[in-house]
Design a protein around this motif. Structure first.
Motif, mmCIF file in Angstrom:
data_model
loop_
_atom_site.group_PDB
_atom_site.id
_atom_site.type_symbol
_atom_site.label_atom_id
_atom_site.label_comp_id
_atom_site.label_asym_id
_atom_site.label_seq_id
_atom_site.Cartn_x
_atom_site.Cartn_y
_atom_site.Cartn_z
ATOM 1 N N ASP A 192 2.418 19.641 56.085
ATOM 2 C CA ASP A 192 1.297 20.327 56.731
ATOM 3 C C ASP A 192 0.616 21.353 55.838
ATOM 4 N N ASP A 193 0.930 21.377 54.565
ATOM 5 C CA ASP A 193 0.207 22.214 53.606
ATOM 6 C C ASP A 193 0.409 21.624 52.213
ATOM 7 N N PHE A 194 -0.249 22.203 51.220
ATOM 8 C CA PHE A 194 -0.140 21.694 49.857
ATOM 9 C C PHE A 194 0.858 22.546 49.090
ATOM 10 N N ARG A 195 1.944 21.944 48.656
ATOM 11 C CA ARG A 195 3.022 22.691 47.998
ATOM 12 C C ARG A 195 3.003 22.587 46.477
ATOM 13 N N GLY A 196 2.010 21.925 45.928
ATOM 14 C CA GLY A 196 1.898 21.865 44.482
ATOM 15 C C GLY A 196 2.516 20.614 43.887
ATOM 16 N N ASP A 197 2.136 20.339 42.626
ATOM 17 C CA ASP A 197 2.534 19.105 41.967
ATOM 18 C C ASP A 197 4.041 18.990 41.798
ATOM 19 N N ASN A 198 4.711 20.063 41.445
ATOM 20 C CA ASN A 198 6.143 19.988 41.142
ATOM 21 C C ASN A 198 6.961 19.556 42.352
ATOM 22 N N ALA A 199 6.674 20.145 43.510
ATOM 23 C CA ALA A 199 7.412 19.793 44.726
ATOM 24 C C ALA A 199 7.169 18.334 45.091
ATOM 25 N N MET A 200 5.937 17.878 44.954
ATOM 26 C CA MET A 200 5.620 16.497 45.294
ATOM 27 C C MET A 200 6.286 15.529 44.331
ATOM 28 N N GLU A 201 6.245 15.828 43.039
ATOM 29 C CA GLU A 201 6.855 14.945 42.049
ATOM 30 C C GLU A 201 8.358 14.817 42.268
ATOM 31 N N GLN A 202 9.013 15.920 42.617
ATOM 32 C CA GLN A 202 10.453 15.877 42.887
ATOM 33 C C GLN A 202 10.756 15.032 44.119
ATOM 34 N N LEU A 203 9.950 15.185 45.172
ATOM 35 C CA LEU A 203 10.161 14.419 46.399
ATOM 36 C C LEU A 203 9.967 12.930 46.139
ATOM 37 N N VAL A 204 8.908 12.565 45.435
ATOM 38 C CA VAL A 204 8.655 11.158 45.131
ATOM 39 C C VAL A 204 9.769 10.597 44.261
ATOM 40 N N SER A 205 10.231 11.371 43.306
ATOM 41 C CA SER A 205 11.302 10.909 42.422
ATOM 42 C C SER A 205 12.581 10.618 43.201
ATOM 43 N N ARG A 206 12.945 11.500 44.131
ATOM 44 C CA ARG A 206 14.151 11.278 44.940
ATOM 45 C C ARG A 206 14.002 10.036 45.801
ATOM 46 N N LEU A 207 12.828 9.887 46.430
ATOM 47 C CA LEU A 207 12.603 8.729 47.294
ATOM 48 C C LEU A 207 12.613 7.440 46.484
ATOM 49 N N ARG A 208 11.999 7.453 45.326
ATOM 50 C CA ARG A 208 11.936 6.252 44.487
ATOM 51 C C ARG A 208 13.332 5.800 44.075
ATOM 52 N N ARG A 209 14.208 6.738 43.760
ATOM 53 C CA ARG A 209 15.585 6.377 43.380
ATOM 54 C C ARG A 209 16.294 5.667 44.528
ATOM 55 N N LYS A 210 16.043 6.096 45.753
ATOM 56 C CA LYS A 210 16.713 5.490 46.902
ATOM 57 C C LYS A 210 16.092 4.139 47.280
ATOM 58 N N VAL A 211 14.775 4.055 47.279
ATOM 59 C CA VAL A 211 14.102 2.824 47.713
ATOM 60 C C VAL A 211 14.202 1.736 46.659
ATOM 61 N N ASP A 212 13.999 2.102 45.400
ATOM 62 C CA ASP A 212 13.916 1.118 44.321
ATOM 63 C C ASP A 212 15.209 0.989 43.522
ATOM 64 N N GLN A 213 16.326 1.427 44.131
ATOM 65 C CA GLN A 213 17.623 1.348 43.454
ATOM 66 C C GLN A 213 17.979 -0.093 43.097
ATOM 67 N N GLU A 214 17.624 -1.013 43.993
ATOM 68 C CA GLU A 214 17.865 -2.433 43.769
ATOM 69 C C GLU A 214 16.582 -3.195 44.083
ATOM 70 N N GLY A 215 16.350 -4.281 43.379
ATOM 71 C CA GLY A 215 15.181 -5.114 43.673
ATOM 72 C C GLY A 215 13.924 -4.616 42.995
ATOM 73 N N ALA A 216 12.814 -5.276 43.301
ATOM 74 C CA ALA A 216 11.529 -4.952 42.685
ATOM 75 C C ALA A 216 11.048 -3.576 43.126
ATOM 76 N N ALA A 217 10.392 -2.866 42.211
ATOM 77 C CA ALA A 217 9.867 -1.535 42.518
ATOM 78 C C ALA A 217 8.766 -1.623 43.560
#
Length: 236
Positions: A192-217
């Motif tokens: 509900d607000d903009f937390r800046g690039d660093n917070a978003m990049e960390q969140l996407v990185s964590r999610l990507r590790r879980k979703v794309d751990q196996e199989g196609a990205a």
């Protein structure tokens, strides 16, 4: 109507489960392309070449969704024949204009979405699946499933252990499959607000590790623009 992608893309993209779709495109070659593509993707297809035929098909049987070209001949027949149609299915509009709210009011106030022309087959398939998602309470893309009734996600047979923020991020990307979302758009949806690039990049990185751990990205970065979810063309 120009398109991006090919029929072969359907083997690696969002797939259907036998739902009945009405494809209403006037130009024969494009109608055939969409019909064959959607049939290969697992849908049962009927076609209509004019607004008059759309009304007739909808009066004959119940469809789960209508794909309709805004340039379809005899669109005026939709207004005149609206009283004959008791079931108003979701609509995916193929249009050159970003003005969905003023188009096709005759098809009712149900769910609707649009794809601008020229479009990619991958986006058409993804948009169709999002419109159909309410039938089983879950969102799907390829082997990724989100169940909003339990707030759980899985990739294939693997359950994803997601935090609430990760689940909201994944859901936002999935609902907007094949659309690039900026960091600010995603941040305001997740927090509900903009937390800046660093917070978003960390969140996407964590999610990507879980979703794309196996199989196609499935989660991708469009450098300088944001993030998108989907399978890249040619993967399978």
């Amino acid at each position: 109507m120009s398109t991006y992608g090919s029929i072969s893309e359907t083997r690696s993209l969002a797939r259907g489960g036998g739902q009945h779709l009405l494809v209403a495109v006037g130009e024969p070659d494009n109608a055939e392309l969409l019909s064959v593509t959607l049939e290969l993707a697992g849908y049962q297809i009927r076609t209509a070449g004019s607004g008059t035929e759309v009304v007739a098909r909808l009066a004959e049987r119940r469809f789960e969704l209508v794909v309709i070209d805004a340039e379809l001949p005899r669109m005026d027949a939709l207004a005149r024949g609206a009283r004959l149609v008791t079931h108003r299915p979701p609509v995916l509009l193929l249009t050159a204009w970003d003005a969905l709210d003023r188009l096709l009011p005759e098809l009712g106030a149900g769910e609707r979405d649009y794809v601008t022309k020229p479009f990619r087959i991958a986006e058409v398939l993804a948009r169709i699946q999002v419109l159909l998602r309410g039938r089983d309470g879950a969102l799907h893309y390829a082997d990724l499933v989100l169940d909003d009734t339990t707030c759980q996600a899985r990739r294939g047979r693997r359950t994803l252990d997601l935090t609430p923020a990760e689940y909201r991020l994944l859901r936002h990307l999935l609902v907007n499959a094949h659309k690039v979302l900026s960091k600010e758009q995603i941040s305001r949806y997740v927090w509900d607000d903009f937390r800046g690039d660093n917070a978003m990049e960390q969140l996407v990185s964590r999610l990507r590790r879980k979703v794309d751990q196996e199989g196609a990205a499935l989660i991708h970065t469009r450098r300088g623009f944001g993030y998108w979810l989907g399978r890249a063309a040619g993967e399978g």
